[in-house]
Each structure stands twice: as structure tokens, then as C-alpha cells.
Design an enzyme around this catalytic site. Structure first.
Site, PDB file in Angstrom:
ATOM      1  N   HIS A  19       0.846  -1.085   0.086  1.00  0.00           N
ATOM      2  CA  HIS A  19       0.012  -0.079  -0.058  1.00  0.00           C
ATOM      3  C   HIS A  19       0.938   1.274   0.038  1.00  0.00           C
ATOM      4  CE1 HIS A  19       1.023   0.514   4.126  1.00  0.00           C
ATOM      5  NE2 HIS A  19       0.317  -0.727   4.360  1.00  0.00           N
ATOM      6  N   HIS A  22       3.987   1.413   2.476  1.00  0.00           N
ATOM      7  CA  HIS A  22       5.117   0.771   1.890  1.00  0.00           C
ATOM      8  C   HIS A  22       5.729   1.686   0.845  1.00  0.00           C
ATOM      9  CE1 HIS A  22       2.426  -2.645   3.183  1.00  0.00           C
ATOM     10  NE2 HIS A  22       3.243  -2.769   4.007  1.00  0.00           N
ATOM     11  N   CYS A 127       2.115 -10.074  20.151  1.00  0.00           N
ATOM     12  CA  CYS A 127       1.003  -9.919  19.013  1.00  0.00           C
ATOM     13  C   CYS A 127       1.613 -10.352  17.596  1.00  0.00           C
ATOM     14  CB  CYS A 127       1.103  -8.025  19.148  1.00  0.00           C
ATOM     15  SG  CYS A 127       0.424  -7.422  17.577  1.00  0.00           S
ATOM     16  N   CYS A 130       2.504  -7.630  15.027  1.00  0.00           N
ATOM     17  CA  CYS A 130       3.860  -7.079  15.202  1.00  0.00           C
ATOM     18  C   CYS A 130       4.939  -8.270  15.186  1.00  0.00           C
ATOM     19  CB  CYS A 130       3.852  -6.398  16.558  1.00  0.00           C
ATOM     20  SG  CYS A 130       2.972  -4.866  16.772  1.00  0.00           S
ATOM     21  N   CYS A 148      -2.714  -4.607  21.392  1.00  0.00           N
ATOM     22  CA  CYS A 148      -1.437  -3.855  20.961  1.00  0.00           C
ATOM     23  C   CYS A 148      -1.941  -2.623  20.454  1.00  0.00           C
ATOM     24  CB  CYS A 148      -1.057  -4.887  19.632  1.00  0.00           C
ATOM     25  SG  CYS A 148      -0.034  -4.086  18.475  1.00  0.00           S
ATOM     26  N   HIS A 151      -1.577  -2.528  16.345  1.00  0.00           N
ATOM     27  CA  HIS A 151      -2.470  -3.157  15.283  1.00  0.00           C
ATOM     28  C   HIS A 151      -4.173  -3.209  15.942  1.00  0.00           C
ATOM     29  CE1 HIS A 151       0.994  -4.972  13.758  1.00  0.00           C
ATOM     30  NE2 HIS A 151       0.542  -4.947  12.844  1.00  0.00           N
ATOM     31  N   LYS A 306      -3.789   5.184  10.714  1.00  0.00           N
ATOM     32  CA  LYS A 306      -2.434   4.634   9.934  1.00  0.00           C
ATOM     33  C   LYS A 306      -3.034   3.950   8.536  1.00  0.00           C
ATOM     34  CE  LYS A 306       1.340   1.865  10.613  1.00  0.00           C
ATOM     35  NZ  LYS A 306       1.438   0.444  10.312  1.00  0.00           N
ATOM     36  N   LYS A 309      -2.691  -2.603   6.003  1.00  0.00           N
ATOM     37  CA  LYS A 309      -3.470  -3.674   5.522  1.00  0.00           C
ATOM     38  C   LYS A 309      -4.859  -3.734   5.943  1.00  0.00           C
ATOM     39  CE  LYS A 309       1.176  -5.553   4.853  1.00  0.00           C
ATOM     40  NZ  LYS A 309       2.181  -6.219   5.840  1.00  0.00           N
TER      41      LYS A 309
HETATM   42  N1  MSP Z   1       8.501  -7.325   8.212  1.00  0.00           N
HETATM   43  C1  MSP Z   1       8.528  -6.054   9.209  1.00  0.00           C
HETATM   44  C2  MSP Z   1       9.665  -5.702   8.876  1.00  0.00           C
HETATM   45  C3  MSP Z   1      10.922  -6.352   8.965  1.00  0.00           C
HETATM   46  S1  MSP Z   1      12.492  -5.512   8.635  1.00  0.00           S
HETATM   47  C4  MSP Z   1      13.860  -6.370   8.989  1.00  0.00           C
HETATM   48  C5  MSP Z   1       7.342  -5.208   8.910  1.00  0.00           C
HETATM   49  N2  MSP Z   1       6.800  -5.315   7.639  1.00  0.00           N
HETATM   50  S2  MSP Z   1       5.745  -4.494   7.243  1.00  0.00           S
HETATM   51  O1  MSP Z   1       5.138  -4.840   5.978  1.00  0.00           O
HETATM   52  O2  MSP Z   1       4.681  -4.377   8.367  1.00  0.00           O
HETATM   53  O3  MSP Z   1       5.992  -2.967   7.298  1.00  0.00           O
HETATM   54  C6  MSP Z   1       7.253  -2.620   6.798  1.00  0.00           C
HETATM   55  C7  MSP Z   1       7.315  -1.175   6.727  1.00  0.00           C
HETATM   56  O4  MSP Z   1       6.130  -0.462   6.028  1.00  0.00           O
HETATM   57  C8  MSP Z   1       6.952  -0.237   7.993  1.00  0.00           C
HETATM   58  O5  MSP Z   1       7.980  -0.280   8.994  1.00  0.00           O
HETATM   59  C9  MSP Z   1       7.205   1.095   7.402  1.00  0.00           C
HETATM   60  O6  MSP Z   1       8.483   1.463   7.020  1.00  0.00           O
HETATM   61  C10 MSP Z   1       6.322   1.016   6.277  1.00  0.00           C
HETATM   62  N3  MSP Z   1       4.857   1.333   6.534  1.00  0.00           N
HETATM   63  C11 MSP Z   1       3.853   0.629   6.618  1.00  0.00           C
HETATM   64  N4  MSP Z   1       2.497   1.497   6.985  1.00  0.00           N
HETATM   65  C12 MSP Z   1       3.022   2.620   7.052  1.00  0.00           C
HETATM   66  C13 MSP Z   1       2.374   3.852   7.022  1.00  0.00           C
HETATM   67  N5  MSP Z   1       1.151   3.901   7.266  1.00  0.00           N
HETATM   68  N6  MSP Z   1       2.934   4.894   6.841  1.00  0.00           N
HETATM   69  C14 MSP Z   1       4.440   4.844   6.478  1.00  0.00           C
HETATM   70  N7  MSP Z   1       5.193   4.018   6.508  1.00  0.00           N
HETATM   71  C15 MSP Z   1       4.470   2.407   6.780  1.00  0.00           C
HETATM   72  O7  MSP Z   1       7.250  -4.429   9.545  1.00  0.00           O
END
Ligand code: MSP
Length: 686
Positions: A19, A22, A127, A130, A148, A151, A306, A309
Site C-alpha cells: 500500500h 510501503h 502480538c 507485530c 496492541c 494493530h 494509519k 493492510k
Molecule cells: N516485516 C517487518 C519489517 C522487517 S525489517 C527487518 C514489517 N513489515 S511491514 O510490511 O509491516 O511494514 C514495513 C514497513 O512499511 C514499516 O516499517 C514502514 O516502514 C512501512 N509502513 C507501513 N505502513 C506505513 C504507514 N502507514 N506509513 C508509513 N510507512 C508505513 O514491519
């Protein structure tokens, strides 16, 4: 210059497709990597996917897939989205790849050989969202459930699970000392302070293996009790940054030597503790050097929620968004990608949270891209090509020389200052400030045209005209470089119109000048504007194509109590007046609209139905509802229902129930609650 530069993004969980949140992380890393490449730095940019752990195992189960099938389906989607968006990563790592698994096992052995790993049993909250253990002081209470804060879902109780532990407690003081000695280690400062106060509170040893599920890398040492353990998914995942550099299964090699000391881990603030505490502690234990910088950014929200997903209304697809913003592409990537990159990087200083709104996106697009930049390019190229036959642009030292009243000299001074400032800001990982500086120069160039009025100069046959046109042309050449890290498509397009086919390097000033370093150029006139203005009709059309309707509406409609004139229900309800509650209490209940996907009777339970309900999340919810005496299963399929989405999950007749359907009636059910019109699954009800 010519320094090794290694930048990483977090590796993304593959329980759903990417999304905008990411995309933000990946685009920031991409812009920084592009800048360092232009500077001539030996740049390496890594992204990838995080594919092990309980979360993935559960997501696969709900979809009726094996974890391997799920990760093989979703990981390529990430790679594909990054390709579509023109992300310039040099490597893409998947944690299910053998090259990674070997290194994780090696790292474990190194940590173990220092005596930092021991067997015990873990009991506490976990969690799955997380993939993290929490103490009650890190959670919030919601009714009977501990929830949490990220989430906003109830956490699971892990009951005395045998586990290998890492002596994290030993590393609190060494980490404090490291952070004190290396102020650049955690950036921005606010996040460094947060980590320091966490460390000063002391650290508990960390459980680093699980035995209650199997989807992970096996622990490479035997448990005397014969239990099979998989490595804790964060130890596995964090290692990706290192394993992607290792060759031949060894913890090291030439790439490690070149890049490891210069790595920046760009992360979201939600995963700071894992990166700034656990990861360096693992590395210290294994006697490996620590990364140079952990750079944390804030969260993007949509109306304060936030982007995630699990909340459909916030899930903005970056590919659709960029397509909506413009598909023109003569020299490379579609221009809409640049518009999205510009907005994300300009709107919010790195480290801060930002609320995504279409108003501000369109506002910036029209004012800064269509007007400031787009118009400048158009009017400049119109002037240059119009006068080219008679007075081609030509440098003339007399008109470029020092002089406070000389517009070319003034613009040259601003150009030199801007190059220096933009480089400094990008070096400091501050793209928003870099863009601010670049737009100062764009503003200065627009003023240069207003001030010099080349059309009046032409009429007056002013001998300074060729040099004025040259100044303008060289300024565009410079702008094409200043914008290139953030706006690669616009830069390519502009360089095409300028006839600038030289290497895309960062402009450096020589003898206090930078415009004079521009090569000879042969400009052509663009057939259409770079960023066409988005009028109201274009904005509305675009919105309806790219976003879920609930994001567009001013606010989700409140579900009101029936008006007094409405027909009373078939049987008069027994009314008991419960104690009143405040708005704060009510707000704790997360009501959402859902759609029933399937319904079936629960054996030996005449009141119960087992429903699968779409709440717009990655996976449908399994909900057991006591409505079988009033509704047959096939009356429900396709029906819209209201669901209490944050009720703690419960086991009912051996079936997991993850929410509650709202229904009217006390002892017997009289009807299901409904909305007066169809809304997308997952829409919040207030
Ligand atoms: N898999 C772990 C990271 C492991 S790194 C060794 C993880 N994955 S995640 O898919 O949930 O999220 C990864 C990253 O996506 C977050 O840390 C952040 O950098 C980014 N974001 C996810 N949602 C976000 C927002 N709403 N806003 C900005 N960044 C976001 O955590």
C-alpha cells in the site's frame, strides 16, 4: 564522493500486497539511492520480503494455502509493484531464499558460541501483527482484553512455551555507550531519545525461538528435550540486511567489507525497537560491526488512521494513484509516478507523521508541479526555440560577470547556493528540505524571465539576449539534475527537450559557478505540458478511478437510532436502561460494515451459525453468531451486516470467533442491524 553507500528498506510482510505506506519507505530510499549514484558514490539499494513467522502461517491457513504457496504468490507482487514504480533497487531479498537461511543459521551459531543463548520457557503476551512479545505496560486494556497499540487488536497469551533466549539484558549498557559515541546512529534525534530512555529502563532477555508453529528457519542446535524450534522471525528478518551482502554462505566477503560500514537502515517508527536495540545487540554478540545509521520516518495516515493492510479505507494502491496522476511518458517512467513521489517527499519532513489528503495532493500538484515547474519549462523552451534562429543562446562573459544588478549573475549565485544546499539536505536524508531549496531556484528562474523579459529584449535588439537565453537554458539543465532523485521521469523528459544526453551526474560548481558547467544544448519545444493542470473535473474523474469510495466521502455516515415515526419491531423489546457511557467509552467499540461470504450451521448447536465475513481486510473474519433460529445460512450469504470488529477473539464450540454481528432482540433474535445503503466492506460505523 565515491564513497560506498548502502541503503535498505524494511523487508515487507507478504500477508498482503503493498500500500502507499510501503511505497513511501521504498520511494524515500530510492530517492536517496539515486542522489548518491549521481554523486558517483558506489551505491547499493536493497529491499525485499519478510516471509516467515506466525503471521504468514496464519494468513496462509485462512486462505487455504501452504505458507510456501502464499509467499510465492505475494512476494513477486512486491517486486512487480516496485518495478512498475521504477524503483531502482539493486537487489531484492526473500527470507525464504537459501542464501538468506544459511546466513541466519550462521549468525545464530556465532551468537551461541559467545554464550549468549540459553534454554528456558516463555510466558507472556504476543502480538502476531507485530510478531512481538509485550509486557502489559506496553499494551492497553480494552474491556477484558489486552490490546496492541499498533494493530489495535487483542494480543495472544503464550503459555509457558519452551524457547531459546538471547541475553539481551547484557547489551543495554554497551548500546547506550554506542549511541552516545555515535550521534548519527539513530536519526532523527527524537527517535534517539526514545531509544535511550527505553535502554535506560533496562532490558529483559529475549525469546528468540518458537515451538508452537513450524513456518520459519530451524534453530541450528539441538534442544536436549528433542523439541523442534524455529528462529524468532525478527532475528531471521533483520539478518536480511547482512545476508544480502554475503556470498558462499560465509558471514562476510567483499560486499560486506565494502558496504556494511556505510549502511543506512530506513524504517518506519513502528519498528524502531527491533532495529535500534535488538539488531545491534545481536551484531555485538556475534562480534560484527553495527550499521552506521537507523533512520526512522513517521506514519502516513488517512483521516488520522494509519495506512495499513487491515483498514480498507486507508489502503491506497500506489500504482493506481500514480496512474491516476498521469501516464504520459516519452522518455521513461510515467509522469504520474513523479507527482506521487513529489507529494510524499515534499509534504512531510522525514521523521514526522503525515495525513494523506487529496486536497493537499492536488494543491501541490497544481501549484508546484503544473505552475512553478511545468510553466517555467514551457515558457522557457518557447522563448528559446522562438528566438533560436536569429539569436541562439550563447554564453557571454560580459553579461555573466559579477554585478549586483546583473540578473544572470544573480541567478548564477542562487544556482551555486542551491546545488550546495540541496546536496547537503539529501546527504542528511532530508528530501523535503531538498525540494524546498530546489523550488527556491525554480522560483528564482521564473523571476529571471519576468525581470529580463526576453521578448522585449528581442524587440529592442538587446545584445544581451543570447546570453539571457543561455542563462535560462543552463538553469533548466541544472533543474533537470536537481529534481532527478525525486522526479526521475520529469528529469528524463526535460533532458530530452534540452537535448542533454550527457551522463546524469550531480552538478558541482567550478570556480564558484555552476551554470557555466552546462554542455552545449539543442532545445526542442514540448508537444504538451509536463504536468497538465488538474481542473475540478479532472480531479473528480481521477478520484473515482483510484480510491475506495469511503476515502472520498467527507466522513462515514453515523448510524442513527431509528426515528420515532418508524414502525416498531414485531415484538416489543424489553427495555432496560443501562448506565450511561461517555463518548470515549463508545469510541472504544470498533463497528464496521461487513459482508457475509459464507454461512453454515454449527453441528449440535441449534442457535449458532458459523459465518465468514469480509471486513475489507486481508483475510475474511470467522464469526460465530447466535442467529440460527431466525436466519437460514443461505439467507445470509451476500448480506451486509454490522460487526463489532475489535471484540477479543473467542473459541465457541471449538470454532474461533473474531467479532460479533449486531442483531436486535433479547432472548430471541428479531432482526439484523443494517445500513440504508450499500457501503464497502470495512467501512467504519460511528
Ligand atoms: N516485516 C517487518 C519489517 C522487517 S525489517 C527487518 C514489517 N513489515 S511491514 O510490511 O509491516 O511494514 C514495513 C514497513 O512499511 C514499516 O516499517 C514502514 O516502514 C512501512 N509502513 C507501513 N505502513 C506505513 C504507514 N502507514 N506509513 C508509513 N510507512 C508505513 O514491519
Amino acid at each position: 564522493m565515491n564513497q560506498p553507500f548502502y541503503i535498505t528498506t524494511p523487508i515487507y510482510y507478504v500477508n498482503d500486497v503493498p500500500h502507499l505506506g510501503h511505497a513511501y519507505t521504498t520511494i524515500v530510499a530510492d530517492a536517496l539511492a539515486r542522489f548518491h549514484r549521481m554523486r558517483g558514490d558506489d551505491t547499493r539499494f536493497l529491499t525485499g520480503t519478510d516471509e516467515h513467522g506466525q503471521k504468514i502461517e496464519e494468513a496462509a491457513k485462512t486462505r487455504g494455502l501452504t505458507p510456501q504457496q502464499l509467499v510465492d504468490q505475494v512476494a513477486p507482487r512486491f517486486a512487480e509493484v516496485w518495478r512498475t514504480l521504477g524503483i531502482s533497487n539493486d537487489d531484492f531479498i526473500r527470507t525464504t531464499e537459501p542464501r538468506h537461511k544459511r546466513i541466519v543459521a550462521e549468525l545464530w551459531k556465532h551468537i551461541s558460541s559467545t554464550g549468549d543463548i540459553y534454554l528456558a520457557s516463555y510466558q507472556g503476551w504476543y502480538c502476531v501483527g507485530c510478531e512481538a512479545f509485550y509486557t502489559e505496560s506496553q499494551l492497553v486494556k480494552d474491556g477484558d482484553a489486552w490490546v496492541c497499540t499498533i494493530h489495535r487488536k487483542p494480543v495472544n497469551w503464550v503459555d509457558k512455551e519452551r524457547s531459546w533466549f538471547f541475553r539481551l539484558s547484557k547489551y543495554a549498557q554497551p548500546l547506550i555507550e554506542h549511541i552516545e559515541r555515535h550521534p548519527e546512529f539513530i536519526q532523527p534525534d527524537a527517535y534517539r531519545n526514545e531509544v535511550m530512555s527505553f535502554l535506560r529502563g533496562g532490558l529483559k532477555d529475549l525469546s528468540i525461538s518458537r515451538t508452537s508453529f513450524a513456518w520459519g528457519i530451524p534453530v541450528p542446535e539441538a534442544d536436549p528435550e528433542g523439541l523442534s524450534h524455529v528462529i524468532y522471525v525478527w532475528l531471521d528478518a533483520l539478518t536480511n540486511y547482512f545476508s544480502a551482502l554475503c556470498e558462499g554462505g560465509e558471514l562476510g566477503g567483499p560486499l560486506v567489507e565494502k558496504y556494511w560500514g556505510n549502511v543506512i537502515h530506513l524504517i518506519g517508527k513502528d519498528i524502531l525497537r527491533f532495529h535500534a536495540v535488538y539488531w545491534p545487540a545481536f551484531l555485538m554478540s556475534a562480534h560484527l560491526p553495527l550499521p552506521k545509521t537507523i533512520l526512522a520516518h513517521g506514519w502516513w495516515t488517512v483521516r488520522g488512521e494509519k495506512i495499513s493492510k487491515s483498514i480498507a479505507a486507508t489502503r491506497i494502491d500506489p500504482v493506481k494513484l500514480s496512474e491516476g496522476l498521469g501516464s504520459a511518458s516519452q522518455y521513461g517512467l510515467p509522469i504520474g509516478i513523479d507527482a506521487m513521489r513529489y507529494y510524499l517527499l515534499r509534504e512531510v519532513p522525514l521523521g514526522n507523521d503525515g495525513d494523506f489528503t487529496f486536497e493537499s495532493l492536488f494543491g501541490r500538484y497544481n501549484a508546484e508541479l503544473a505552475n512553478d515547474l511545468g510553466n517555467l519549462i514551457n515558457r522557457s523552451l518557447t522563448l528559446i526555440t522562438k528566438f533560436a534562429a536569429e539569436t541562439p543562446p550563447a554564453f557571454d562573459e560580459t553579461f555573466h560577470a559579477d554585478g549586483t544588478e546583473n540578473p544572470s549573475f544573480q541567478l548564477e549565485s542562487l544556482a551555486v547556493e542551491t546545488c550546495r544546499n540541496v546536496a547537503r539536505e539529501l546527504q542528511a536524508c532530508a528530501p523535503s528540505r531538498a525540494l524546498e531549496q530546489t523550488w527556491r531556484f525554480i522560483g528564482g528562474t521564473n523571476r529571471f524571465i519576468d525581470q529580463t523579459q526576453p521578448w522585449t529584449m528581442a524587440k529592442a535588439k538587446n545584445p544581451a539576449l543570447p546570453h539571457t537565453l543561455w542563462t535560462l537554458q543552463s538553469s533548466l539543465w541544472l533543474i533537470a539534475r536537481l529534481i532527478a532523485p525525486v522526479l526521475p521521469a520529469a528529469s528524463a523528459q526535460l533532458r530530452g527537450w534540452l537535448g542533454d544526453h550527457g551522463p546524469l551526474t550531480w552538478p558541482e560548481s567550478t570556480s564558484g559557478r555552476v551554470l557555466t558547467t552546462a554542455p552545449a544544448l539543442a532545445c526542442t519545444m514540448p508537444a504538451s505540458p509536463l504536468f497538465p493542470r488538474l481542473d475540478d473535473a479532472a480531479q473528480a474523474a481521477m478520484l473515482s478511478r483510484i480510491v475506495p469510495p469511503e476515502v472520498l466521502k467527507p466522513a462515514a455516515p453515523a448510524v442513527k437510532a431509528p426515528a420515532p415515526t418508524e414502525k416498531p419491531p414485531a415484538a416489543a423489546p424489553t427495555t432496560t436502561t443501562a448506565a450511561t457511557i461517555g463518548m470515549d467509552d463508545f469510541k472504544k467499540v470498533e463497528l464496521r460494515a461487513g459482508r457475509v461470504l459464507s454461512a453454515q450451521a454449527v453441528p449440535k448447536a441449534k442457535k449458532l451459525l458459523h459465518l465468514s465475513v469480509d471486513l475489507g481486510e486481508a483475510n475474511p473474519r470467522s464469526i460465530v453468531a447466535g442467529i440460527a433460529e431466525r436466519y437460514a445460512p443461505d439467507q445470509l450469504v451476500g448480506k451486509q451486516v454490522l460487526v463489532v470488529a475489535n471484540l477479543a477473539p473467542a473459541e465457541i464450540r471449538g470454532i474461533r470467533s473474531e467479532g460479533m454481528i449486531l442483531a436486535a432482540g433479547d432472548d430471541s433474535i428479531l432482526g439484523l442491524s443494517a445500513l440504508d445503503q450499500d457501503v464497502p466492506a470495512g467501512t467504519r460505523v460511528r
